[in-house]
Design an enzyme around this catalytic site. Structure first.
Site, short mmCIF file in Angstrom:
data_model
loop_
_atom_site.label_atom_id
_atom_site.label_comp_id
_atom_site.label_asym_id
_atom_site.label_seq_id
_atom_site.Cartn_x
_atom_site.Cartn_y
_atom_site.Cartn_z
N ARG A 22 0.85 -1.20 0.00
CA ARG A 22 0.00 0.00 0.00
C ARG A 22 0.88 1.24 0.00
NH1 ARG A 22 -4.07 0.50 4.85
NH2 ARG A 22 -5.43 -0.84 3.60
N ARG A 48 -4.23 3.31 17.36
CA ARG A 48 -5.01 2.65 16.30
C ARG A 48 -4.74 3.40 15.01
NH1 ARG A 48 -7.61 -0.96 14.16
NH2 ARG A 48 -9.40 -2.08 15.05
N LYS A 49 -5.41 3.00 13.94
CA LYS A 49 -5.28 3.72 12.68
C LYS A 49 -5.83 5.14 12.81
CE LYS A 49 -8.07 2.88 9.23
NZ LYS A 49 -9.04 2.27 8.25
N GLY A 98 -16.89 -5.83 2.11
CA GLY A 98 -16.94 -7.27 2.35
C GLY A 98 -17.17 -7.70 3.78
N CYS A 121 -14.51 -0.72 4.81
CA CYS A 121 -13.52 -0.05 3.94
C CYS A 121 -14.18 0.51 2.69
CB CYS A 121 -12.43 -1.03 3.54
SG CYS A 121 -11.63 -1.83 4.92
N GLY A 122 -15.25 -0.12 2.24
CA GLY A 122 -15.96 0.35 1.03
C GLY A 122 -17.04 1.38 1.35
FE1 SRM Z 1 -9.69 -0.71 5.41
C1 SRM Z 1 -8.52 -3.05 7.54
C2 SRM Z 1 -8.55 -2.40 2.79
C3 SRM Z 1 -10.19 2.03 3.47
C4 SRM Z 1 -11.71 0.61 7.85
N1 SRM Z 1 -8.64 -2.40 5.21
C5 SRM Z 1 -8.22 -3.21 6.23
C6 SRM Z 1 -7.28 -4.28 5.71
C7 SRM Z 1 -5.87 -3.75 5.85
C8 SRM Z 1 -7.43 -5.61 6.46
C9 SRM Z 1 -6.40 -6.62 6.07
O1 SRM Z 1 -5.30 -6.62 6.61
O2 SRM Z 1 -6.71 -7.44 5.21
C10 SRM Z 1 -7.75 -4.36 4.22
C11 SRM Z 1 -6.71 -4.78 3.23
C12 SRM Z 1 -7.35 -5.67 2.19
C13 SRM Z 1 -6.58 -5.72 0.91
O3 SRM Z 1 -5.84 -6.71 0.67
O4 SRM Z 1 -6.73 -4.82 0.09
C14 SRM Z 1 -8.33 -2.97 4.04
N2 SRM Z 1 -9.31 -0.23 3.52
C15 SRM Z 1 -8.94 -1.11 2.57
C16 SRM Z 1 -9.00 -0.48 1.19
C17 SRM Z 1 -7.96 -1.01 0.22
C18 SRM Z 1 -10.42 -0.72 0.61
C19 SRM Z 1 -10.52 -0.42 -0.87
O5 SRM Z 1 -10.71 -1.40 -1.62
O6 SRM Z 1 -10.41 0.72 -1.28
C20 SRM Z 1 -8.88 1.00 1.58
C21 SRM Z 1 -7.45 1.46 1.65
C22 SRM Z 1 -7.31 2.92 1.95
C23 SRM Z 1 -5.90 3.41 1.88
O7 SRM Z 1 -5.44 3.70 0.76
O8 SRM Z 1 -5.26 3.50 2.93
C24 SRM Z 1 -9.50 0.97 2.96
N3 SRM Z 1 -10.69 1.05 5.65
C25 SRM Z 1 -10.86 2.00 4.68
C26 SRM Z 1 -11.86 2.94 5.10
C27 SRM Z 1 -12.45 4.06 4.26
C28 SRM Z 1 -11.82 5.40 4.45
O9 SRM Z 1 -10.74 5.55 5.03
O10 SRM Z 1 -12.46 6.33 3.97
C29 SRM Z 1 -12.30 2.52 6.35
C30 SRM Z 1 -13.42 3.16 7.22
C31 SRM Z 1 -13.01 4.49 7.75
C32 SRM Z 1 -12.22 4.41 9.03
O11 SRM Z 1 -11.17 3.78 9.05
O12 SRM Z 1 -12.65 5.01 10.01
C33 SRM Z 1 -11.55 1.34 6.68
N4 SRM Z 1 -10.01 -1.12 7.37
C34 SRM Z 1 -10.94 -0.50 8.18
C35 SRM Z 1 -10.98 -1.18 9.44
C36 SRM Z 1 -11.87 -0.81 10.66
C37 SRM Z 1 -11.15 0.19 11.51
C38 SRM Z 1 -11.57 0.20 12.96
O13 SRM Z 1 -11.37 1.23 13.61
O14 SRM Z 1 -12.03 -0.82 13.46
C39 SRM Z 1 -10.05 -2.25 9.35
C40 SRM Z 1 -9.73 -3.28 10.44
C41 SRM Z 1 -8.74 -2.78 11.45
O15 SRM Z 1 -8.11 -1.73 11.28
O16 SRM Z 1 -8.60 -3.47 12.45
C42 SRM Z 1 -9.49 -2.18 8.04
FE1 SF4 Z 2 -13.59 -6.04 5.24
FE2 SF4 Z 2 -12.05 -4.01 4.51
FE3 SF4 Z 2 -11.40 -6.50 3.83
FE4 SF4 Z 2 -13.45 -5.24 2.66
S1 SF4 Z 2 -11.28 -4.71 2.52
S2 SF4 Z 2 -13.47 -7.31 3.40
S3 SF4 Z 2 -14.31 -4.12 4.40
S4 SF4 Z 2 -11.48 -5.59 5.90
#
Ligand code: SRM
Ligand code: SF4
Length: 513
Positions: free
Chosen positions: A69, A183-184, A438, A443-444
């Site tokens: 990333r 956290r993030k 998903g 994240c979506g």
């Molecule tokens: Fe996300 C975790 C993908 C935007 C909330 N997110 C993850 C992980 C890293 C989990 C993992 O290790 O597998 C996903 C990686 C999957 C992969 O292989 O791609 C993942 N998040 C994404 C992306 C790629 C979704 C997308 O297809 O666009 C986005 C990457 C953004 C970037 O460039 O950095 C992405 N994630 C978001 C957003 C939307 C936003 O930021 O507008 C959110 C909700 C907003 C927020 O964070 O407040 C989001 N992601 C999460 C969470 C829940 C956070 C929490 O506080 O619990 C997780 C799980 C965690 O962090 O424990 C997570």
């Molecule tokens: Fe869940 Fe984020 Fe993975 Fe989508 S990319 S399946 S919302 S953790």
């Protein structure tokens, strides 16, 4: 460099424990070693967690093929950078691709650990970094995708977004001051009138506002989504000038969060939980102390007064005779050849600049009027069109089960197939934004969609099958607010008739004859 002060905590969870044993960023120095020993021989915590501090994500779904990333402030990159990233994924053949993310960023897939040192050298040579892009770090900082191009823009945020990223990451080298947050953390800096960044879902958001005749930003804090709780950001009752005060205030808020954020329960560690515990006034006072000077109170209103634009198609820039063209990238997925083609058309017809949007699309700016016709007849625009079908146009999807082990369902490919069927059957009279995610991590961003679909498991005919919970009512742009879950547990196999009915009854769609 100073290591961040650690809060005493006797009830450390496993993440806090491994972070205090060894900072995530420490793996930066061990990449050659990892490349030599191979991923199977790596320490499990380094492999599964600490590598995320340098933007390398172990994927249990595809062991040995990592995701990388990046960080792309404001979603802006050059054709040279896109070409380099294309060359990186090309090496991995069918496994290699790149996804545009919901934070206007890129993720590369298929990466092998033995290639990481070389990839990092190549990224550095073109001014790219992936540092601190995962786990307990600040994510890609978002800004308007038309910053500096939009005639109606209030503040060109490119400098501030870059400067804030440089402060947090020590200009891409890594910064131990901010590598152990509870956290993030998400930051957005909006300079336009249409809230292109979804300000309300960020831990800090700056939105344009006039105070005593001066244009600056009102500050929102605490927005976030998680499986347990989703909250829109709330006003900090603070206003800053549109200059380095933004960087200083971001630092102050991050320091308060780092030093006082709740760390024992990761489900309750995002910034809003600290604001809840302290109350806004105490939080604001602590931020002001770290800021080191009085914080101005918020301007009475902000300047977000437009509906959100998607920038697909041709728009005039504020610069005479120049155009920006938004290309629709189905579910944000790019392959190596697409990346080379985008780099080439940006170079040939524009100035080599490429921009990404939080809707997972691409904008090519700076195309002179005289080049426009030739640009629009490029074969690439048959795949990445300027006139997508109405529903496909506004489709957003997270990664889903193909690569993400949190996923409860497959998202991207299913979303694409389903939307193609619906576009074939329905005539739309208005735009409808459909977001897929998903799992409940969101994240979506289903909560910002007209129709949000969140993966779940459901029982159908005595079997457990993939399904979704339905979210509706998300409003973006002016007066943005979050949608909520209105129906649970719809089997994915039943979605076409189900969505057709909603689109007809609630969004004015008509069946094509
Ligand atoms: Fe996300 C975790 C993908 C935007 C909330 N997110 C993850 C992980 C890293 C989990 C993992 O290790 O597998 C996903 C990686 C999957 C992969 O292989 O791609 C993942 N998040 C994404 C992306 C790629 C979704 C997308 O297809 O666009 C986005 C990457 C953004 C970037 O460039 O950095 C992405 N994630 C978001 C957003 C939307 C936003 O930021 O507008 C959110 C909700 C907003 C927020 O964070 O407040 C989001 N992601 C999460 C969470 C829940 C956070 C929490 O506080 O619990 C997780 C799980 C965690 O962090 O424990 C997570
Ligand atoms: Fe869940 Fe984020 Fe993975 Fe989508 S990319 S399946 S919302 S953790």
């Amino acid at each position: 460099m100073v290591q961040a002060p650690q809060k005493e905590d006797t009830t450390q969870n496993k993440f806090e424990k491994f972070k205090s044993e060894k900072d995530g960023l420490a793996v930066r120095e061990e990449l050659d070693y990892f490349a030599n020993i191979g991923w199977e021989a790596m320490d499990k915590t380094d492999l599964e967690h600490r590598l995320k501090w340098v933007g390398i994500f172990y994927r249990p779904v595809t062991p040995g093929k990592f995701m990388m990333r990046l960080r792309l402030p404001n979603g802006i990159l050059t054709s040279e950078q896109m070409q380099t990233l294309g060359e990186v994924v090309q090496r991995y053949g069918d496994d290699g691709n790149a996804d545009i993310t919901t934070r206007q960023n890129l993720q590369l897939r298929g990466v092998r650990i033995e290639d990481v040192p070389d990839i990092f050298r190549r990224l550095r040579a073109v001014g790219l970094t992936s540092v601190q892009s995962g786990m307990d770090n600040v994510r890609n900082i978002t800004g308007s995708p038309v910053a500096g191009l939009d005639g109606d823009e209030l503040i060109d945020t490119r400098y501030l977004v870059q400067k804030t990223q440089d402060m947090i990451t020590n200009s891409g080298e890594g910064n131990l001051e901010f590598t152990n947050l509870p956290r993030k953390f998400n930051i957005a800096i909006e300079g336009g009138r249409d809230n292109s960044v979804h300000a309300e879902i960020n831990d800090i958001a700056y939105v344009p506002a006039y105070k005593d005749g001066e244009l600056g930003f009102n500050v929102l804090v605490g927005g976030f989504f998680s499986a347990k709780r989703c909250e829109a950001a709330i006003p900090l009752n603070a206003w800053v000038s549109a200059n380095d005060d933004v960087v200083d205030l971001s630092r102050a808020i991050l320091e308060v969060y780092r030093d006082h954020g709740l760390r024992s329960n990761r489900q309750k560690s995002r910034l809003m939980w600290l604001i809840d515990e302290w109350g806004l006034e105490k939080f604001r006072d602590a931020v002001e102390t770290h800021y080191g000077r009085p914080l101005a109170t918020a301007a009475p209103k902000d300047e977000i007064d437009w509906e959100k634009r998607d920038h697909i198609g041709v728009s005039k820039q504020k610069q005479a005779s120049l155009n920006l063209v938004g290309l629709h990238i189905p579910i944000g997925r790019l392959y190596a050849q697409d990346m080379f083609d985008l780099a080439r058309i940006a170079e040939v017809y524009g100035t080599g600049e490429i921009r990404l949007t939080v809707e997972q699309n691409v904008i090519i700016p700076n195309i002179p009027d005289e080049n426009l016709e030739a640009f629009l007849s490029e074969p690439l625009l048959e795949k990445f069109t300027t006139h997508p079908e109405p529903l496909a146009r506004a489709l957003v999807s997270c990664t889903g089960a193909q690569f993400c082990n949190f996923a409860l369902i497959e998202t991207k490919n299913r979303a694409l197939n389903l939307i193609r069927d619906l576009d074939q059957e329905l005539e739309m009279t208005q735009n409808v934004r459909i977001h897929w995610t998903g799992c409940p991590n969101s994240c979506g961003q289903p909560q910002v969609a007209d129709i949000g679909l969140m993966g779940t498991k459901v029982r159908k005919d005595g079997k457990t099958v993939e399904g979704v919970d339905l979210y509706m009512g998300g409003k973006v742009g002016k007066d943005a607010h979050l949608g909520t879950c209105v129906q649970k547990g719809i089997a994915c196999d039943d979605l076409i008739p189900f969505l057709k009915q909603i689109l007809v009854e609630q969004f004015g769609a008509k069946l094509k004859s």
